[in-house]
Design a protein around this motif. Structure first.
Motif, PDB file in Angstrom:
ATOM      1  N   LEU A  44       0.841  -1.202   0.000  1.00  0.00           N
ATOM      2  CA  LEU A  44       0.000   0.000   0.000  1.00  0.00           C
ATOM      3  C   LEU A  44       0.877   1.254   0.000  1.00  0.00           C
ATOM      4  O   LEU A  44       0.614   2.218  -0.739  1.00  0.00           O
ATOM      5  N   ALA A  45       1.941   1.223   0.788  1.00  0.00           N
ATOM      6  CA  ALA A  45       2.837   2.380   0.849  1.00  0.00           C
ATOM      7  C   ALA A  45       3.470   2.622  -0.523  1.00  0.00           C
ATOM      8  O   ALA A  45       3.601   3.776  -0.969  1.00  0.00           O
ATOM      9  N   ALA A  46       3.844   1.540  -1.215  1.00  0.00           N
ATOM     10  CA  ALA A  46       4.462   1.683  -2.541  1.00  0.00           C
ATOM     11  C   ALA A  46       3.468   2.266  -3.539  1.00  0.00           C
ATOM     12  O   ALA A  46       3.797   3.161  -4.329  1.00  0.00           O
ATOM     13  N   ILE A  47       2.229   1.784  -3.470  1.00  0.00           N
ATOM     14  CA  ILE A  47       1.195   2.288  -4.388  1.00  0.00           C
ATOM     15  C   ILE A  47       0.962   3.778  -4.113  1.00  0.00           C
ATOM     16  O   ILE A  47       0.938   4.606  -5.024  1.00  0.00           O
ATOM     17  N   ARG A  48       0.821   4.123  -2.836  1.00  0.00           N
ATOM     18  CA  ARG A  48       0.578   5.523  -2.444  1.00  0.00           C
ATOM     19  C   ARG A  48       1.713   6.446  -2.882  1.00  0.00           C
ATOM     20  O   ARG A  48       1.483   7.578  -3.273  1.00  0.00           O
ATOM     21  N   ALA A  49       2.950   5.909  -2.787  1.00  0.00           N
ATOM     22  CA  ALA A  49       4.104   6.746  -3.133  1.00  0.00           C
ATOM     23  C   ALA A  49       4.311   6.798  -4.648  1.00  0.00           C
ATOM     24  O   ALA A  49       5.208   7.486  -5.131  1.00  0.00           O
TER      25      ALA A  49
END
Ligand code: DC
Length: 222
Positions: A44-49
């Motif tokens: 999720l963090a990778a997608i958000r970033a």
């Protein structure tokens, strides 16, 4: 003080690991950790970033900069990333679609495995995932590998999605499940597989309570 004990439960998508692990932890009065949630948090963090999921170096850099914290609560455990509670967002189809790719990156795994081992040193725990018996906790008191046929797992996953208000096509659910299984079991770094001394339990015809009792007798006899 006696040292904490760990119980490792591994298995493929929708094999019943989380439901069984949570119930077992309640029964034994110990903590429960679903390590898949940590890989989901990283995804999720990778997608958000806006990081390209295929860019392994960028994913690795991002994940080593994240602060992932588990909050152990009576109302269920929560996962915080950099202080923000993202627990309710971790089972979205968007995360489902990329989590196997992100979790195949060795640098991501090494960050997660270190954290998981540190958590297991704090207190007794039932930990579920794909590599808990083989890699994370090779000294676990009991190692369980849960399996179920692809049809039963797809049925369970379909029902779970419906209950969550995300109705899905049965064939698509089956295809997504096989796709993730293939990546999880085929990756070079700590692929999904039972450890040599794991007990495999086939759960097609067993309820959660029955599986829990099998594991409890195993723990008590060992
Ligand atoms: O159990 P789950 O579906 O929430 O797991 C999400 C993904 O995380 C799964 O595709 C494989 C990966 N995973 C892993 O590689 N190792 C673990 N210990 C737990 C999960």
């Amino acid at each position: 003080m006696t040292s904490p004990i760990s119980i490792a439960i591994d298995g493929p998508v929708a094999s019943g690991k989380s439901a069984v692990g949570r119930r077992l932890a309640e029964r034994l009065g110990v903590r429960f950790l679903d390590t898949g949630m940590m890989y989901r948090a990283a995804t999720l963090a990778a997608i958000r970033a806006g990081v390209d999921i295929r860019d392994e170096d960028a994913i690795a850099r991002l994940v080593s900069s994240l602060e992932i914290t588990v909050v152990w609560g009576d109302a269920g455990d929560r996962l915080l990333v950099d202080g923000r509670d993202i627990t309710d967002e971790l089972r979205s189809p968007l995360v489902d679609g990329s989590v196997s790719e992100v979790s195949a990156v060795p640098a991501v795994r090494s960050v997660m495995v270190q954290q998981q081992r540190a958590i297991a040193r704090e207190a007794s725990i039932v930990m579920v995932g794909r590599d808990i018996g083989t890699v994370v906790l090779p000294e676990a008191k009991a190692k369980i590998f849960l399996t179920a046929s692809a049809e039963v797992r797809a049925q369970r996953r379909h029902r779970e999605l419906e209950e969550r208000g995300q109705p899905a096509d049965r064939d698509e659910v089956m295809a997504a499940l096989s796709h993730r299984d293939k990546i999880d079991a085929g990756r070079d770094d700590s692929p999904l597989k039972p450890d040599d001394d794991a007990t495999t339990i086939e759960t097609d015809r067993l309820g959660i309570g029955e599986v829990v009792e099998i594991i409890v007798s195993k723990v008590e006899s060992g």
